[in-house]
Design an enzyme around this catalytic site. Sequence first.
Site, PDB file in Angstrom:
ATOM      1  N   ASN A   4       0.864  -1.171   0.000  1.00 20.12           N
ATOM      2  CA  ASN A   4       0.000   0.000   0.000  1.00 20.12           C
ATOM      3  C   ASN A   4       0.906   1.228   0.000  1.00 20.12           C
ATOM      4  O   ASN A   4       1.419   1.622   1.044  1.00 20.12           O
ATOM      5  CB  ASN A   4      -0.903  -0.036   1.245  1.00 20.12           C
ATOM      6  N   LYS A   6       0.127   4.209  -0.482  1.00 22.15           N
ATOM      7  CA  LYS A   6      -0.554   5.415   0.020  1.00 22.15           C
ATOM      8  C   LYS A   6      -0.246   6.602  -0.902  1.00 22.15           C
ATOM      9  O   LYS A   6      -0.112   6.412  -2.103  1.00 22.15           O
ATOM     10  CB  LYS A   6      -0.168   5.685   1.483  1.00 22.15           C
ATOM     11  N   HIS A  90      -9.846   1.406   4.580  1.00 21.30           N
ATOM     12  CA  HIS A  90      -8.603   1.638   5.323  1.00 21.30           C
ATOM     13  C   HIS A  90      -8.887   2.652   6.432  1.00 21.30           C
ATOM     14  O   HIS A  90      -9.690   3.570   6.250  1.00 21.30           O
ATOM     15  CB  HIS A  90      -7.519   2.157   4.378  1.00 21.30           C
ATOM     16  N   GLU A  92      -7.338   5.114   7.419  1.00 20.17           N
ATOM     17  CA  GLU A  92      -7.124   6.515   7.030  1.00 20.17           C
ATOM     18  C   GLU A  92      -8.341   7.049   6.275  1.00 20.17           C
ATOM     19  O   GLU A  92      -8.695   8.220   6.386  1.00 20.17           O
ATOM     20  CB  GLU A  92      -5.842   6.627   6.185  1.00 20.17           C
ATOM     21  N   GLU A 162      -5.905  -4.388  10.651  1.00 21.18           N
ATOM     22  CA  GLU A 162      -4.939  -3.305  10.807  1.00 21.18           C
ATOM     23  C   GLU A 162      -5.260  -2.496  12.064  1.00 21.18           C
ATOM     24  O   GLU A 162      -6.066  -1.563  12.003  1.00 21.18           O
ATOM     25  CB  GLU A 162      -4.990  -2.388   9.580  1.00 21.18           C
ATOM     26  N   GLY A 168       1.920   2.829  10.688  1.00 23.71           N
ATOM     27  CA  GLY A 168       2.885   3.903  10.509  1.00 23.71           C
ATOM     28  C   GLY A 168       3.521   4.380  11.809  1.00 23.71           C
ATOM     29  O   GLY A 168       4.180   5.414  11.842  1.00 23.71           O
ATOM     30  N   SER A 207       2.894  -1.552  10.572  1.00 26.50           N
ATOM     31  CA  SER A 207       4.326  -1.567  10.871  1.00 26.50           C
ATOM     32  C   SER A 207       4.978  -2.936  10.675  1.00 26.50           C
ATOM     33  O   SER A 207       5.844  -3.329  11.461  1.00 26.50           O
ATOM     34  CB  SER A 207       4.599  -1.030  12.280  1.00 26.50           C
TER      35      SER A 207
END
Length: 245
Positions: A4, A6, A90, A92, A162, A168, A207
């Site tokens: 991904n 991003k 996701h 985000e 996730e 991150g 991560s």
Amino acid sequence: MAANWKMNGNLASIRPLLADILAGVQTGMNAEVVICPPYIYIDEIALRLDNTTIGLGAQNVSHHDSGAHTGEVAIGMLQDYNTGYVIIGHSERRMLYGETDGIVAEKFKKVVDSGLKPILCVGETLEQREADETEEVIARQLDTVIDNAGVKSFAKAVIAYEPVWAIGTGRTATPDQAQEVHAFIRLRLARHDEEIADLLRIVYGGSVKADNANELFTMADIDGGLIGGASLIAEDFLSICQAAI
Ligand code: PGA
């Protein structure tokens, strides 16, 4: 193993990155590898992935088919580029762009109905984990999709666990923490359909790095990874892919 990317990179950086990943994968890889670039590079990446073993994924899709939705991309447009997978929900997207469980479920259904495969992301925040709400949150996120799209649609889907607190942040879930939630997800699906639950691929994201991939991927219910930061460095992403059994 899905990369991904991003909203990272530009043509000058993704061309050599992709070339290095391709070269590594072509030397032999057990895992299925998928690259999810920013939308604007899908055309470029699709051309370069043509006739290779690497698949193409999108990071998002609109829940509308067409029309006055400035800035959005429709599923039909992704089909033009041989996109195999679409990341849906996701964290985000949920947190920064207001995607509700309902919108995520609509997107999931649209992807499945058009013959592409959703990678459905679920996961709890740190606050929710500390309040002991992890299973409740994951159950709600899953149930909305099962209710809207039907459990059979999971035969073509991948679920990505996730934990938001691990994305991150450099703070990975321990293999046991991840395994516990993966097993819960499989069980939740099994309440509706055991066969689909057994065959379902549940990947972990948050991560994942070259040095923790191995122990995560040996867990019984962890079937792969959704890799953010480490997928921007070919060498790291390739060693994570090698760790997949
Ligand atoms: P990360 O991102 O590997 O950079 O934590 C994973 C993801 O958000 O898919």
